[in-house]
Scaffold this motif. Structure first.
Motif, mmCIF file in Angstrom:
data_model
loop_
_atom_site.group_PDB
_atom_site.id
_atom_site.type_symbol
_atom_site.label_atom_id
_atom_site.label_comp_id
_atom_site.label_asym_id
_atom_site.label_seq_id
_atom_site.Cartn_x
_atom_site.Cartn_y
_atom_site.Cartn_z
ATOM 1 N N LEU A 494 0.836 -1.201 0.000
ATOM 2 C CA LEU A 494 0.000 0.000 0.000
ATOM 3 C C LEU A 494 0.866 1.244 0.000
ATOM 4 O O LEU A 494 1.885 1.319 0.699
ATOM 5 C CB LEU A 494 -0.911 0.016 1.235
ATOM 6 N N TYR A 495 0.419 2.221 -0.786
ATOM 7 C CA TYR A 495 1.087 3.520 -0.833
ATOM 8 C C TYR A 495 0.017 4.569 -0.520
ATOM 9 O O TYR A 495 -1.038 4.631 -1.170
ATOM 10 C CB TYR A 495 1.687 3.764 -2.218
ATOM 11 N N HIS A 496 0.297 5.407 0.482
ATOM 12 C CA HIS A 496 -0.694 6.401 0.915
ATOM 13 C C HIS A 496 -0.107 7.791 0.780
ATOM 14 O O HIS A 496 0.982 8.079 1.306
ATOM 15 C CB HIS A 496 -1.091 6.145 2.378
ATOM 16 N N ALA A 497 -0.822 8.643 0.053
ATOM 17 C CA ALA A 497 -0.402 10.025 -0.143
ATOM 18 C C ALA A 497 -1.649 10.897 -0.214
ATOM 19 O O ALA A 497 -2.783 10.418 -0.064
ATOM 20 C CB ALA A 497 0.426 10.155 -1.423
ATOM 21 N N LYS A 498 -1.434 12.174 -0.449
ATOM 22 C CA LYS A 498 -2.560 13.096 -0.515
ATOM 23 C C LYS A 498 -3.527 12.728 -1.624
ATOM 24 O O LYS A 498 -4.729 12.999 -1.548
ATOM 25 C CB LYS A 498 -2.046 14.524 -0.710
ATOM 26 N N HIS A 502 -3.333 3.848 -2.382
ATOM 27 C CA HIS A 502 -3.106 3.084 -3.605
ATOM 28 C C HIS A 502 -2.622 1.673 -3.260
ATOM 29 O O HIS A 502 -1.860 1.473 -2.314
ATOM 30 C CB HIS A 502 -2.053 3.779 -4.483
ATOM 31 N N VAL A 503 -3.065 0.705 -4.072
ATOM 32 C CA VAL A 503 -2.681 -0.698 -3.898
ATOM 33 C C VAL A 503 -1.904 -1.142 -5.139
ATOM 34 O O VAL A 503 -2.317 -0.872 -6.279
ATOM 35 C CB VAL A 503 -3.930 -1.585 -3.705
ATOM 36 N N TYR A 504 -0.788 -1.822 -4.892
ATOM 37 C CA TYR A 504 0.035 -2.286 -6.009
ATOM 38 C C TYR A 504 -0.666 -3.433 -6.737
ATOM 39 O O TYR A 504 -1.151 -4.383 -6.110
ATOM 40 C CB TYR A 504 1.409 -2.721 -5.514
ATOM 41 N N ASP A 505 -0.703 -3.314 -8.067
ATOM 42 C CA ASP A 505 -1.316 -4.339 -8.913
ATOM 43 C C ASP A 505 -0.189 -5.102 -9.619
ATOM 44 O O ASP A 505 0.500 -4.548 -10.480
ATOM 45 C CB ASP A 505 -2.245 -3.679 -9.929
ATOM 46 N N LYS A 506 -0.017 -6.370 -9.244
ATOM 47 C CA LYS A 506 1.083 -7.152 -9.818
ATOM 48 C C LYS A 506 0.946 -7.324 -11.319
ATOM 49 O O LYS A 506 1.940 -7.350 -12.048
ATOM 50 C CB LYS A 506 1.150 -8.523 -9.144
#
Length: 926
Positions: A494-498, A502-506
């Motif tokens: 998971l990547y969290h920003a303003k 977001h979730v990584y899609d392989k």
């Protein structure tokens, strides 16, 4: 060995202070009570204060003296002050109205009586002054007076009975007007008793100068010795027994003490722990367990059963908490000052771990050891000792390499390092070449090391098998966001920003938005991308400005279960971007680091119980549009308002005093605004310039995630002005018919008149044309007459000329005959003929006729103006009118020119003309 020192402090529920300028009265608050609908009432120096959780209302003291006591029984609020006591009841507008009981006392009150306490005993209300007890029967309004020779310091309700202290005599129980001694020990004779509390072993007395004493087989004896001296020094002023067990004691010098049944101090609430004032004049426990403190300067409140407790480092030795971890029976705190610890489940002070001075970034368990990431490197923690295993430039995070025991990855200020354990000693094996950026956030996922740099972006690193170098570096520079974060949760990166979570899609190798979370988060404000993964609880924590978010595995892998906890950043007081949250003891307790200590949250107590919302008051707004200054109206039943009362305001409340979370309100006005408003913490609303019609105001509330069980409503109608009433519309209809008839007749008359005017105008135009034609005909006639006149004038002139020539000829013939040689007889005969012809008037008559044709009015005007003129004078005037000279006139008269002049002279005199006036001009002008 380093130097260790201790840090004291208390974990207290949040304390709310209300200052005098907030509640709108004076500073001292002597007594507190609460009604069944949970409204709070306070006896204040200025009068009776009422608080419903949203608005304060002040009812001034009935005789403008200090109010000392308050008691609520049923719908009535009883109060006592100097030389006055009575009760308050609500009217239809919701305001309290006062009724005096003191004025019904036969023979009046004693001089300078002041009423300090009020109690309910067996349905009767007892008012206590220092000299008397007044027992009031609400049903019959009978008042019974009990006199006392000794000062009555206070009254108490003990097991349903009335007890009182008579100074110098002791404690008495009063039943049916009869007083029975209950305790006569010198302590209760000589010292003021503040509280009397039954307990399993007898009775405990709280004495102002001594503290707690209790009955025993030997008589009274001191108890709670551990706090006895401190209480007596603090000067006890008030006290109650708390329903959950223990005692709350208010003091003059040291605030309030919460003491358990064993006499141990649970809480000390004073200026050092955020209470506004150290002098506690009154203490009260509300129906929901909240504690109210009436202070010498303000009012305090806190929840005994609060979901939160706050540790505040008032001395500043602990500092800001960046990391925390329970470990082997201890609680460790990593701060900007170093590492501290204490035993779990205790209120002991924190101790400093020697050698850890400076900034701590990280605390976690790695392969069965407690690891501390520090500005000076990495430490292993064991009890109160710290082993410094690396001295790298800043250790952000430590992680074990999967399937490689004794091999750790360290994220540092300058990149990634590999730590290795050999012979039970840890050392830096190598730095991973090819990546030198600060690695605060990194994760091992999908065979790669992922590193998030807040300013340069997200990096996907392919590492060599021996973790020595970077083989491939893919940069997601489009994800470079300040205050962003990276975390591994539930086998997802998971990547969290303003921009969102977001979730990584392989499959695609990119990131996609987590829509369920964004839908829940959209009403909040982003402050930090920090995510905390709780592996034991299987939860992921995120932080918003208004809420705390917990994600757990839902029914499907794609949709997580999201819990929104209404805990604002203002309350959390966290270090934005460096938030910390860890489960301690049980799953339901969490510790969050703050800038000046920490907050402990009990998630089991977060659930809000069912509650209701109420309309407080309804106001008709005046020109100021200030709700509090408007005229209050009835909120019961159906309210009818005149058309000019169309600006209306509502105040409302839900009697919840915790403020964490704070109550929010939603409303709508059916008939004008049919959609519900957004949730707001504002507890009032106004509607202006409402049109005539029927309306229903609806109100609901929300605390946390729970909505009120009821919807409060009020129906009202704004009548139209008299000129817009229904009967007036009938009248208007009839008037319209009459007006239409009138207009029809008016237009009919108007067009008839127009038609007549048109006919008249046409007639006038015809008359004008006729007149014009007649004028032209007259002009033609006048022209003809002028021609005729001209002709007549010529005839007159010719006639006159002929007359002149004829007379001249005859005169010449006469003169010739007189001078000829003819016989006298012949000449005489001819002369007679000539004289006869010359003397005939036929020529004059012919001339006069011709003259009248030419100048018909002249002779008439002449005779009218000069009636004395002779015919010869008139004749002369006619000749002069023709502008004939005297020489031309002489033959016409058959006289000489001299004779004509004489005639003219005589004519002037007859006409009475001035010498300078010309005779001919006069005759011509006439």
């Amino acid at each position: 060995m380093g130097i260790s020192f201790f840090l004291g402090g208390q974990e207290l529920p949040p304390i709310i202070n209300y200052a005098p300028n907030e509640y709108g009265a004076e500073n001292q608050n002597w007594a507190i009570a609460q009604s069944l609908d949970k409204r709070i009432f306070v006896a204040n120096n200025k009068g009776l204060l009422e608080y419903n959780g949203a608005q304060w209302h002040l009812y001034p003291s009935p005789n403008e003296t200090l109010m000392r006591s308050v008691w609520v029984e049923g719908p009535r609020v009883y109060t006592g002050c100097y030389m006055e006591f009575g009760y308050w009841e609500r009217d239809l507008t919701g305001q309290l109205k006062y009724t005096s009981i003191a004025k019904k006392v036969k023979n009046g009150l004693k001089t300078d009586e002041e009423f300090w306490n009020i109690l309910e005993i067996d349905g009767h209300i007892v008012f206590q002054s220092f000299d008397r007890l007044y027992t009031f029967n609400p049903a019959t309004e009978e008042i019974r007076i009990t006199e006392s020779e000794e000062k009555i310091s206070k009254i108490f309700k003990v097991n349903g009975s009335l007890w009182l202290q008579r100074m110098g005599q002791g404690i008495f129980q009063m039943t049916g007007g009869v007083q029975t001694p209950k305790e006569t020990h010198d302590w209760v004779k000589d010292y003021e008793v503040v509280g009397i509390f039954p307990f399993a072993g007898g009775i405990r007395y709280l004495i102002k100068q001594l503290g707690f004493v209790q009955t025993s087989p030997k008589g009274l004896e001191t108890c709670f010795l551990s706090v006895q001296n401190e209480l007596s020094q603090a000067l006890i002023y008030s006290g109650i027994h708390v329903r959950g067990g223990g005692y709350l004691v208010g003091t003059v010098r040291q605030g309030a003490y919460l003491i358990d049944e064993d006499g141990d101090v649970v809480h000390k609430i004073n200026r050092k722990t955020a209470l506004a004032n150290n002098t506690v004049l009154s203490v009260f426990e509300g129906v929901s367990g909240g504690i109210w403190l009436g202070l010498d300067n303000g009012i305090g409140y806190y929840e005994l059963q609060s979901a939160f407790s706050i540790f505040k480092d008032n001395q500043g030795n602990l500092g800001s908490v960046y990391a925390a971890r329970p470990w082997q029976g201890n609680l460790y705190l990593g701060t900007n000052q170093g590492l501290f610890y204490r035993k779990l489940d205790t209120r002991d002070a924190f101790s400093f771990v020697p050698g850890t001075q400076g900034q701590v970034w990280f605390l976690d368990e790695v392969e069965g050891q407690l690891v501390c990431g520090h500005h000076n490197g990495t430490y292993l923690i064991d009890g109160g000792k710290a082993e410094h295993i690396t001295r790298t430039a800043g250790s952000w995070k430590i992680m074990a390499v999967p399937n490689s025991p004794g091999l750790w990855l360290e994220g540092s200020y300058t990149g990634l390092k590999v730590l290795e354990r050999k012979n039970d000693l840890w050392q830096v094996r190598n730095k991973i070449d090819g990546f030198d950026l600060s690695s605060r956030y990194f994760e091992l996922y999908d065979g790669h090391i992922w590193v998030n740099h807040e300013y340069k972006g997200l990096f996907k690193l392919q590492i060599s098998d021996d973790f020595s170098s970077v083989l491939e570096n893919r940069a997601y520079t489009e994800l470079a966001n300040a205050d962003s974060g990276l975390a591994l949760y539930n086998d997802s990166l998971l990547y969290h920003a303003k921009s969102g979570l977001h979730v990584y899609d392989k499959k695609s190798g990119g990131f996609k938005m987590n829509e369920p979370f964004q839908s829940e988060f959209q009403e909040d404000t982003y402050i930090s991308g920090k995510m905390i993964s709780d592996r034991k609880a299987g939860a992921l924590w995120l932080f918003g400005e208004q809420n705390l978010y917990r994600l757990r595995q839902g029914t499907t892998a794609e949709i997580p279960e999201i819990t929104k906890i209404p805990l604002s950043e203002a309350f959390r007081n966290g270090i934005v971007g460096y938030e910390s949250l860890v489960s301690i003891q049980a799953e339901n307790q969490y510790l969050m680091g703050s800038r000046s200590g920490f907050v402990i949250m009990n998630s089991d107590k977060l659930e809000v119980k069912d509650f209701q919302v109420y309309i407080d008051r309804v106001y008709l707004l005046n020109d100021s549009k200030d709700v509090s200054k408007g005229e209050t109206i009835s909120k019961k039943g159906f309210t009818s308002l005149s058309w000019d009362k169309n600006n209306i305001g509502f105040t409302f409340y839900s009697p919840d005093y915790r403020k964490i979370p704070e109550a929010q309100y939603g409303y709508r006005l059916k008939g004008s605004f049919d959609n519900w408003s957004d949730w707001t913490t504002n507890s009032s609303v106004t509607f202006e310039n409402l049109s005539p019609g029927k309306y229903q105001f609806e109100l609901r509330a929300k605390i946390g995630n729970r909505v009120s069980t009821n919807t409060a409503t009020m129906d009202f109608e704004i009548h139209p002005p008299w000129y817009a009433a229904r009967i007036m519309f009938l009248i208007y209809g009839l008037m319209a018919l009459v007006l239409a008839r009138f207009i029809h007749q008016t237009y009919k008359g108007y067009y008839r008149k127009k038609q007549e005017q048109l006919i008249e105008r046409n007639k006038r135009e015809l008359d004008l044309i006729k007149a014009k034609n007649e004028k032209e005909l007259i002009q033609m006639r006048n022209a003809k007459l002028r021609e005729d006149f001209k002709g007549k004038s010529k005839e007159l002139a010719a006639s006159t000329l002929n007359m002149v020539r004829k007379n001249e000829l005859l005169q010449k013939i006469r003169d010739e005959l007189r001078s000829s040689n003819l016989t006298q007889e012949g000449i005489r005969s001819l002369l007679n003929i000539i004289e006869t012809d010359l003397g005939r008037g036929d020529d004059w008559e012919m001339f006069k006729e011709a003259f009248d044709n030419v100048d018909r009015e002249f002779l008439g005007k002449l005779q009218a103006k000069h009636p004395k003129l002779s015919p010869n004078d008139i004749r002369l005037c006619a000749y002069l009118r023709l502008n004939l000279s005297s020489k031309e006139i002489a033959p016409l008269f058959n006289i000489s020119t001299r004779s004509v002049e004489i005639k003219r002279y005589r004519l002037r005199k007859k006409m009475q003309l001035d010498r300078d006036e010309n005779l001919v001009k006069y005759i011509m002008d006439l």
